[in-house]
Design an enzyme around this catalytic site. Structure first.
Site, PDB file in Angstrom:
ATOM      1  N   ASN A  44      10.556   0.397   2.776  1.00 38.87           N
ATOM      2  CA  ASN A  44       9.576  -0.793   2.094  1.00 38.87           C
ATOM      3  C   ASN A  44       9.630  -1.283   0.949  1.00 38.87           C
ATOM      4  O   ASN A  44      10.144  -1.771   1.174  1.00 38.87           O
ATOM      5  CB  ASN A  44       8.368  -0.188   3.206  1.00 38.87           C
ATOM      6  CG  ASN A  44       8.423   0.215   3.983  1.00 38.87           C
ATOM      7  OD1 ASN A  44       9.649  -0.211   5.088  1.00 38.87           O
ATOM      8  ND2 ASN A  44       6.727   0.062   5.412  1.00 38.87           N
ATOM      9  N   ASP A  45       9.411  -0.649  -0.067  1.00 41.03           N
ATOM     10  CA  ASP A  45       8.942  -1.190  -1.165  1.00 41.03           C
ATOM     11  C   ASP A  45      10.763  -0.296  -1.882  1.00 41.03           C
ATOM     12  O   ASP A  45      11.076  -1.855  -2.864  1.00 41.03           O
ATOM     13  CB  ASP A  45       8.215  -0.459  -1.698  1.00 41.03           C
ATOM     14  CG  ASP A  45       6.441  -0.464  -1.781  1.00 41.03           C
ATOM     15  OD1 ASP A  45       7.126  -1.651  -1.341  1.00 41.03           O
ATOM     16  OD2 ASP A  45       5.222   0.590  -2.100  1.00 41.03           O
TER      17      ASP A  45
ATOM     18  N   ARG B  38       9.073  -8.851   2.695  1.00 37.78           N
ATOM     19  CA  ARG B  38       9.379  -8.405   4.318  1.00 37.78           C
ATOM     20  C   ARG B  38       8.681  -8.712   4.982  1.00 37.78           C
ATOM     21  O   ARG B  38       9.236  -9.596   6.370  1.00 37.78           O
ATOM     22  CB  ARG B  38       9.362  -6.677   4.681  1.00 37.78           C
ATOM     23  CG  ARG B  38       8.083  -5.810   4.683  1.00 37.78           C
ATOM     24  CD  ARG B  38       8.111  -4.885   4.042  1.00 37.78           C
ATOM     25  NE  ARG B  38       6.667  -4.420   4.843  1.00 37.78           N
ATOM     26  CZ  ARG B  38       6.570  -3.250   6.057  1.00 37.78           C
ATOM     27  NH1 ARG B  38       6.833  -3.605   7.287  1.00 37.78           N
ATOM     28  NH2 ARG B  38       5.455  -3.363   5.461  1.00 37.78           N
TER      29      ARG B  38
ATOM     30  N   ARG C 270       0.051  11.855   0.851  1.00 37.86           N
ATOM     31  CA  ARG C 270       0.603  11.056  -0.439  1.00 37.86           C
ATOM     32  C   ARG C 270      -0.963  11.202  -1.176  1.00 37.86           C
ATOM     33  O   ARG C 270      -1.923  10.144  -0.594  1.00 37.86           O
ATOM     34  CB  ARG C 270       1.123   9.340  -0.280  1.00 37.86           C
ATOM     35  CG  ARG C 270       1.407   8.716  -1.456  1.00 37.86           C
ATOM     36  CD  ARG C 270       1.543   7.549  -0.451  1.00 37.86           C
ATOM     37  NE  ARG C 270       0.669   6.296  -0.063  1.00 37.86           N
ATOM     38  CZ  ARG C 270       1.377   5.568   1.003  1.00 37.86           C
ATOM     39  NH1 ARG C 270       2.690   4.708   0.631  1.00 37.86           N
ATOM     40  NH2 ARG C 270       0.042   4.840   0.598  1.00 37.86           N
TER      41      ARG C 270
ATOM     42  N   CYS D 166      10.364   7.553   4.637  1.00 39.90           N
ATOM     43  CA  CYS D 166       8.502   7.466   5.117  1.00 39.90           C
ATOM     44  C   CYS D 166       8.836   5.722   6.139  1.00 39.90           C
ATOM     45  O   CYS D 166       7.550   4.978   5.876  1.00 39.90           O
ATOM     46  CB  CYS D 166       8.071   8.448   4.835  1.00 39.90           C
ATOM     47  SG  CYS D 166       7.294   7.571   3.294  1.00 39.90           S
TER      48      CYS D 166
ATOM     49  N   HIS E  23      -3.563  -7.386  10.484  1.00 39.07           N
ATOM     50  CA  HIS E  23      -4.007  -6.225  12.186  1.00 39.07           C
ATOM     51  C   HIS E  23      -3.678  -7.045  13.887  1.00 39.07           C
ATOM     52  O   HIS E  23      -3.796  -6.091  14.706  1.00 39.07           O
ATOM     53  CB  HIS E  23      -5.253  -6.518  12.389  1.00 39.07           C
ATOM     54  CG  HIS E  23      -6.168  -5.506  11.253  1.00 39.07           C
ATOM     55  ND1 HIS E  23      -7.283  -5.944   9.917  1.00 39.07           N
ATOM     56  CD2 HIS E  23      -5.794  -3.988  11.279  1.00 39.07           C
ATOM     57  CE1 HIS E  23      -7.595  -5.251  10.265  1.00 39.07           C
ATOM     58  NE2 HIS E  23      -7.004  -4.658  10.124  1.00 39.07           N
TER      59      HIS E  23
ATOM     60  N   GLU F 222      10.762   4.696  -4.858  1.00 33.11           N
ATOM     61  CA  GLU F 222      10.662   3.727  -3.933  1.00 33.11           C
ATOM     62  C   GLU F 222      11.011   2.390  -5.200  1.00 33.11           C
ATOM     63  O   GLU F 222      11.311   1.169  -5.162  1.00 33.11           O
ATOM     64  CB  GLU F 222       8.762   3.608  -3.071  1.00 33.11           C
ATOM     65  CG  GLU F 222       8.001   4.065  -3.923  1.00 33.11           C
ATOM     66  CD  GLU F 222       6.318   3.604  -3.604  1.00 33.11           C
ATOM     67  OE1 GLU F 222       6.177   3.334  -2.799  1.00 33.11           O
ATOM     68  OE2 GLU F 222       5.882   4.620  -3.896  1.00 33.11           O
TER      69      GLU F 222
ATOM     70  N   ARG G 299      -0.916   8.693   4.498  1.00 32.79           N
ATOM     71  CA  ARG G 299      -2.009   7.217   3.538  1.00 32.79           C
ATOM     72  C   ARG G 299      -3.439   7.862   3.531  1.00 32.79           C
ATOM     73  O   ARG G 299      -4.102   8.345   3.743  1.00 32.79           O
ATOM     74  CB  ARG G 299      -2.055   6.028   3.847  1.00 32.79           C
ATOM     75  CG  ARG G 299      -0.422   5.832   4.183  1.00 32.79           C
ATOM     76  CD  ARG G 299      -0.754   3.795   4.793  1.00 32.79           C
ATOM     77  NE  ARG G 299       1.205   3.790   4.853  1.00 32.79           N
ATOM     78  CZ  ARG G 299       1.640   3.887   5.692  1.00 32.79           C
ATOM     79  NH1 ARG G 299       1.036   4.215   7.041  1.00 32.79           N
ATOM     80  NH2 ARG G 299       2.991   2.913   5.542  1.00 32.79           N
TER      81      ARG G 299
END
Length: 530
Positions: free
Chosen positions: A440-441, A451, A321, A488, A182, A418, A287
């Site tokens: 990312n994945d 990461r 998604r 993405c 956050h 992914e 998301r």
């Protein structure tokens, strides 16, 4: 004279900062126990209530994004299950401070051990809750960093960030921390340079520090040459940011005339309220996990959320998604406990195992599709059979809505790329409507390196030849087969990765809203034929 030290870390928020170092910690005063369980329990209840009120007061003066982050803490403190182990320990004779610390430390350990980076990042919020309640119990005062300082410590809480005056500059350097935390989100929104996962850094209060949160470097007690290089780099970055702002409302076109679509990633519907629709080409990833934060959402709640974003986008595409929940993203009444949740029943696997839950989301998506240009994608696809099974459920629900006379529309159905198995053999998915590469994945799986883990972060690089080869393979197959391909993940907003991604064949990227200016500027400065 102390030895100067240069260190490296993970960039959580891009920028440059220089200033005196300010050591942050969670110091509390001594606690004097009463010896009476009833008194200790009453003290803890009062401390939790006061801590919650303090966070609520911060929320009242915070902007919408900051308030949403603090709302997580208030919700946690209002959840009786969080403090239940502490009250049980108090009943057995433990004092309030020790009982509370033990209970929260156990909860924090569970979050830290989670496979998913999002949940590991939330551990900082729990530490903040733990320490705030302890300060109330012990009567200790909260820290307030001086304006313009570089905050340095193991981690930083959201409330500490929000209590800091960033109007005169400053930065953040953390030994641990996470780019998905956050605080990192707040830092990116406020333009505060931030490095995490720095590891060992020898520094003391008031040491002059230079923070290069573009290349991931921090310098303590710099010499003249280091100051000169820092000034050159920070000036160049400022010029780039000024140029990037001029590109926001313009189409993204490479220096040799190739048009690139740049869309945005959003975590919840309210995100679009702060984005000018003319600055992007639509939503490349919405998301839906936020809908499941407090249990299983009903159809109307989901429909309203999807419709809001679709109406904001107009005729621009919105890719939603389906829920990417799993053993390490617990949802009451939906997920299951697993020993290795990151490789377990998550994403589309979980949705297909619970068609009763999945069908509710499907109906909401089908109904919302009439309000805009909807596309739907499935996460964590490994096999073509998974896509076919999900598609069949969409077709069944569409038929049921038609029979009932309910307005709906079947959207194009695509998949996230992914899992390496899909990137290696995309030909197995010849009938999907589109591919969306989750960098990312995909990078994490290919390189076997998280990461947000500072010890192995250098391995987690989308520019590694193995990762780029897979991206290029998917892009090549998509172009040859007429299947649109986008990306993405965070890599789409990384200026250093941009030339590699575009030369790999990508022509559509979706980035975090805060990354839009730099992404467009990087595209404009990239030549695909040079």
């Amino acid at each position: 004279m102390r030895t100067r030290l240069n260190a490296t870390g993970i960039v959580a928020s891009v920028g440059y900062a220089s200033g005196p170092l300010y050591l942050i910690d969670a110091a509390t005063g001594p606690y004097v126990a009463s010896g009476a369980p009833d008194t200790e329990a009453a003290r803890l209840r009062a401390a939790i209530a006061q801590a919650s009120a303090e966070v609520a007061a911060l929320m009242a003066s915070a902007d919408d994004d900051s308030a949403l982050i603090l709302e997580f803490q208030v919700a946690m403190m209002e959840d009786e299950s969080l403090a239940a182990p502490a009250f049980a320990a108090i009943g057995e004779g433990t004092d309030a401070a020790i009982a509370w610390t033990a209970a929260l430390d156990a909860e924090i350990a569970g979050y830290v051990a989670a496979e998913d980076g999002y949940f590991r990042a939330r551990s900082a919020d729990l530490r903040d809750i733990r320490d705030r309640v302890l300060r109330v119990l012990t009567g200790a005062s909260s820290q307030r960093a001086p304006a313009g300082a570089v905050l340095f410590g193991r981690d930083l809480s959201p409330s500490q960030f929000l209590a800091t005056d960033w109007g005169q500059g400053g930065g953040i350097v953390l030994l641990a921390g996470s780019a998905a935390s956050h605080v990192a989100m707040l830092a990116r929104a406020r333009g505060v340079p931030m490095l995490v996962g720095v590891g060992d850094l020898q520094a003391a209060n008031d040491d002059l520090v230079l923070v290069d949160a573009e290349h991931g470097k921090v310098t303590v007690l710099p010499d003249t040459a280091e100051r000169h290089e820092f000034l050159k780099a920070s000036t160049a970055h400022l010029q780039l940011m000024n140029f990037a702002r001029t590109q926001m409302s313009k189409p993204a076109v490479t220096s040799d005339g190739i048009a690139i679509d740049v869309l945005v990633n959003i975590a919840e519907p309210s995100d679009v309220d702060r984005i000018a629709v003319g600055t992007c080409d639509g939503v490349g990833l919405m998301r839906t996990e936020f809908l499941f934060n407090h249990g299983l959402p009903d159809e109307e709640t989901q429909y309203a959320a999807y419709r809001h974003v679709l109406e904001w986008a107009g005729d621009k595409p919105v890719t939603i998604r389906t829920v990417d929940a799993g053993g390490d993203k617990p949802v009451s009444g939906f997920t299951v406990e697993e020993t290795n949740p990151f490789l377990g029943l998550r994403g589309i696997r979980l949705s297909l195992s619970r068609p009763d839950v999945f069908r509710v989301q499907i109906r909401a998506l089908l109904r919302a599709a009439v309000h805009g240009n909807l596309k739907v994608m499935f996460p964590m696809i490994s096999l073509a059979a998974e896509y076919q099974a999900a598609k069949a459920l969409f077709e069944e629900e569409a038929a049921a809505l038609a029979a009932a006379g309910v307005a709906h529309k079947m959207p194009p159905l695509g998949i996230m790329v992914e899992v390496p198995a899909v990137a290696i053999a995309p030909v197995a998915f010849a009938d999907v409507a589109f591919f969306s590469i989750g960098s990312n994945d995909l990078t994490q799986y290919v390189m076997a390196a998280g990461r947000d883990n500072g010890a192995v972060a250098a391995l987690n690089d989308v520019r590694h030849p193995a990762v780029l080869a897979l991206i290029e393979e998917v892009a090549r197959y998509g172009a040859a087969s007429g299947i649109p391909v986008s990306l993405c993940g965070d890599a789409g907003g990384d200026p250093q990765a941009m030339p590699h991604l575009l030369r790999a064949g990508l022509r559509q990227l979706s980035v975090a809203p805060a990354q839009l200016p730099l992404a467009k500027a990087a595209i404009v400065r990239t030549s695909l034929h040079g």
